[in-house]
Design a protein around this motif. Structure first.
Motif, PDB file in Angstrom:
ATOM      1  N   GLN A  23       0.828  -1.204   0.000  1.00  0.00           N
ATOM      2  CA  GLN A  23       0.000   0.000   0.000  1.00  0.00           C
ATOM      3  C   GLN A  23       0.868   1.261   0.000  1.00  0.00           C
ATOM      4  N   ASP A  27       0.974   4.074  -2.991  1.00  0.00           N
ATOM      5  CA  ASP A  27       0.761   5.486  -2.666  1.00  0.00           C
ATOM      6  C   ASP A  27       1.911   6.354  -3.167  1.00  0.00           C
ATOM      7  N   LYS A  58      -9.210   2.993  -0.445  1.00  0.00           N
ATOM      8  CA  LYS A  58      -7.791   2.711  -0.658  1.00  0.00           C
ATOM      9  C   LYS A  58      -7.541   1.258  -0.974  1.00  0.00           C
ATOM     10  N   ASN A  59      -8.350   0.374  -0.436  1.00  0.00           N
ATOM     11  CA  ASN A  59      -8.134  -1.045  -0.680  1.00  0.00           C
ATOM     12  C   ASN A  59      -8.400  -1.423  -2.131  1.00  0.00           C
TER      13      ASN A  59
END
Length: 556
Positions: A23, A27, A58-59
């Motif tokens: 993640q 980003d 976000k997932n």
């Protein structure tokens, strides 16, 4: 573009920690949250970087898949799907990255990976290339170990449309270079390889190829390395020179050779810090002179390859636009590549928190010795850095070649390399046209077939004298027969005498002069042979099935 990884025996990896690290990487790097949409009205590809304000979930920035396998066949099916399934990504919705955890037998309840499990990191090829993997591995190691990721503008993984870079770079010099180096090159003319069959223009291409690999061995590899270093030439350039000799011999003497080569590296400074799809295919042309020595060809290839690499950033589409009349550039069907395999200490190994996650190389293999390839014929040199030895692989399209032909071609290539380097001192100044393409396994039958010595009872030694002797003994016996045609010795002598008188009176053939004859196998061929001998000439056979340029070269 899938990259499969596995853990070293005895190590484990936290799935939760891995997900958090990925993640952070997504980003940080703009290329991994970029959408690409083709605007049909404007005829433009539109790029948009998804910002934090756009991220509702976000997932949903990348796909996460978990499956299981028990057999190698099941694992192969999963790998095959990752490689070939076009529906894994959604460019419009910026889903350009996914990771796939493949557990052995069952999904781990404690969310830990073991050495029998695999992870596949898969990227859409429009936004990622092989050199980008080094940055990804570095950041994954840092993010997994420390839980955070430093932002360095020099290493910021971002995607910029190559068209933008083109606008910032001067392409005038590159355009002039490619116009000059491809001047008078027949880009739509295929090389005369030993095809077993031909593909029609409207025929479906299966992309299936037979793949044959042969190791150089320690001694031959050592000789190859010594020759490259002592002559200040790279291994890749030396391999180019050998491959061009091989194609020259394989095509029965074609001297203008043009093949394709994939470029994966960043040869200009402005490209080295940019992540995206920068692979390019460039034409590699060699205008070979048959009487050159290997030393002369090597110097020519060294200079040509060096100049080509300086302008390898020029897009293939721009090169082909300079030749609008070429509808299908045939050089794209034949390729060459030179690969250095990773060592254990190179970038194919990630050590997140001492877990030792290593890259597992895999290719899309269909069956025994069969793989998928876009090329009809490709030679690949591999340098194993761990054991410092070389090998090569020949891939031939099953649409065009029988498996036996590809095997024989690979054996001949190996034989020619041995011929060049095992006795280099005697071969280096020898004209390349005199190098043999016959492998040792083919030499014995060839020698046996050419052992045509016959003991004659007559003391006469000339063939035409012996022929006349046979005519006197058996004037009405059958001398030659083909299908429904035949001639007796007496009839054959008549036509031979007419032929020899014509050569002497009209063409003024003198004793010892070479006389070429280019006819199909026929009674006329036999008459011509004996007529040339009787006129005192030296018989030289030519095949009407050979290409015109080869016939012209032989006559010259």
């Amino acid at each position: 573009m899938p990259f499969a990884h596995s853990l070293q025996p005895g190590h484990i990896l936290s799935v939760k920690q891995l997900h958090q690290a990925l993640q952070l990487i997504v980003d940080k790097h703009l290329s991994l949250h970029t959408s690409l949409i083709f605007d049909a009205e404007m005829h433009l590809r539109m790029q948009r970087v998804i910002t934090h304000e756009d991220k509702n979930n976000k997932n949903n920035m990348f796909s996460i898949i978990e499956t299981t396998y028990e057999t190698h066949e099941q694992l192969y099916e999963i790998l095959h799907d990752e490689k070939r399934n076009p529906h894994l990504f959604d460019l419009a919705q910026r889903l350009v990255f996914r990771y796939h955890i493949i557990y052995y037998k069952q999904i781990s309840s404690n969310h830990l990976l073991s050495d029998k499990d695999l992870i596949i990191f898969n990227f859409h090829l429009a936004l990622f290339d092989i050199p980008s993997m080094k940055v990804f591995h570095h950041d994954l190691n840092q993010a997994y170990t420390t839980g955070q990721l430093l932002y360095d503008d020099n290493n910021n993984l971002r995607y910029l449309d190559y068209a933008v870079i083109e606008q910032q770079m001067s392409m005038t010099g590159a355009s002039m270079f490619w116009l000059d180096i491809l001047h008078d090159c027949e880009l739509d003319q295929s090389l005369s390889l030993p095809f077993d069959r031909y593909r029609l223009s409207n025929e479906h291409q299966t992309y299936l190829t037979t793949s044959i690999s042969i190791d150089f061995g320690q001694d031959l590899s050592h000789d190859f390395f010594i020759h490259a270093s002592s002559n200040n030439i790279s291994l890749e350039q030396l391999a180019f020179a050998i491959y061009f000799i091989f194609l020259f011999k394989l095509t029965n003497g074609q001297t203008d050779l043009c093949i394709a080569m994939n470029i994966n590296h960043r040869y200009r400074d402005e490209l080295k810090s940019i992540i995206g799809l920068f692979e390019n295919v460039i034409p590699l042309r060699c205008q070979l002179v048959p009487h050159w020595s290997f030393h002369q060809l090597r110097k020519y290839v060294h200079e040509t390859a060096k100049n080509i690499m300086n302008y390898s950033y020029f897009p293939l589409q721009r090169i082909l636009q300079q030749y609008p009349k070429v509808s299908k550039p045939s050089f794209l069907d034949i390729s060459f590549e030179c690969i250095s395999s990773m060592t254990k200490n190179d970038t194919n190994e990630i050590i997140p928190d001492d877990s030792q996650l290593s890259l597992v190389p895999f290719s899309l293999k269909i069956g025994e010795n069969e793989i998928m390839s876009n090329f009809d014929f490709i030679a690949s040199f591999q340098h194993n850095l761990d054991i410092n030895e070389l090998s090569f692989t020949i891939n031939g399209s099953l649409d065009l070649f029988n498996t036996e032909t590809v095997i024989k071609t690979a054996q001949r290539f190996h034989s020619m390399i041995n011929q060049l380097f095992i006795s280099m001192d005697s071969q280096i100044n020898k004209p390349i046209c005199e190098l043999s393409l016959i492998s040792p396994s083919e030499q014995l039958p060839s020698q046996s077939m050419n052992n045509t010595q016959v003991s004659f009872s007559s003391p006469l030694t000339c063939i035409h004298h012996e022929f006349v002797y046979q005519v006197m003994k058996y004037p009405r016996k059958l001398a030659v027969e083909l299908d429904e045609q035949s001639l007796t010795y007496c009839e054959l002598l008549h036509y031979v005498q007419v032929s020899s008188v014509t050569l002497l009176n009209e063409y003024h053939v003198f004793p010892g002069e070479i006389v070429c004859q280019c006819v199909e196998r026929s009674l006329s061929m036999v008459i011509g042979i004996m007529g040339i001998e009787m006129a005192g000439g030296v018989y030289c056979p030519l095949s009407p099935r050979d290409p015109q340029h080869r016939l012209h070269a032989l006559v010259e």
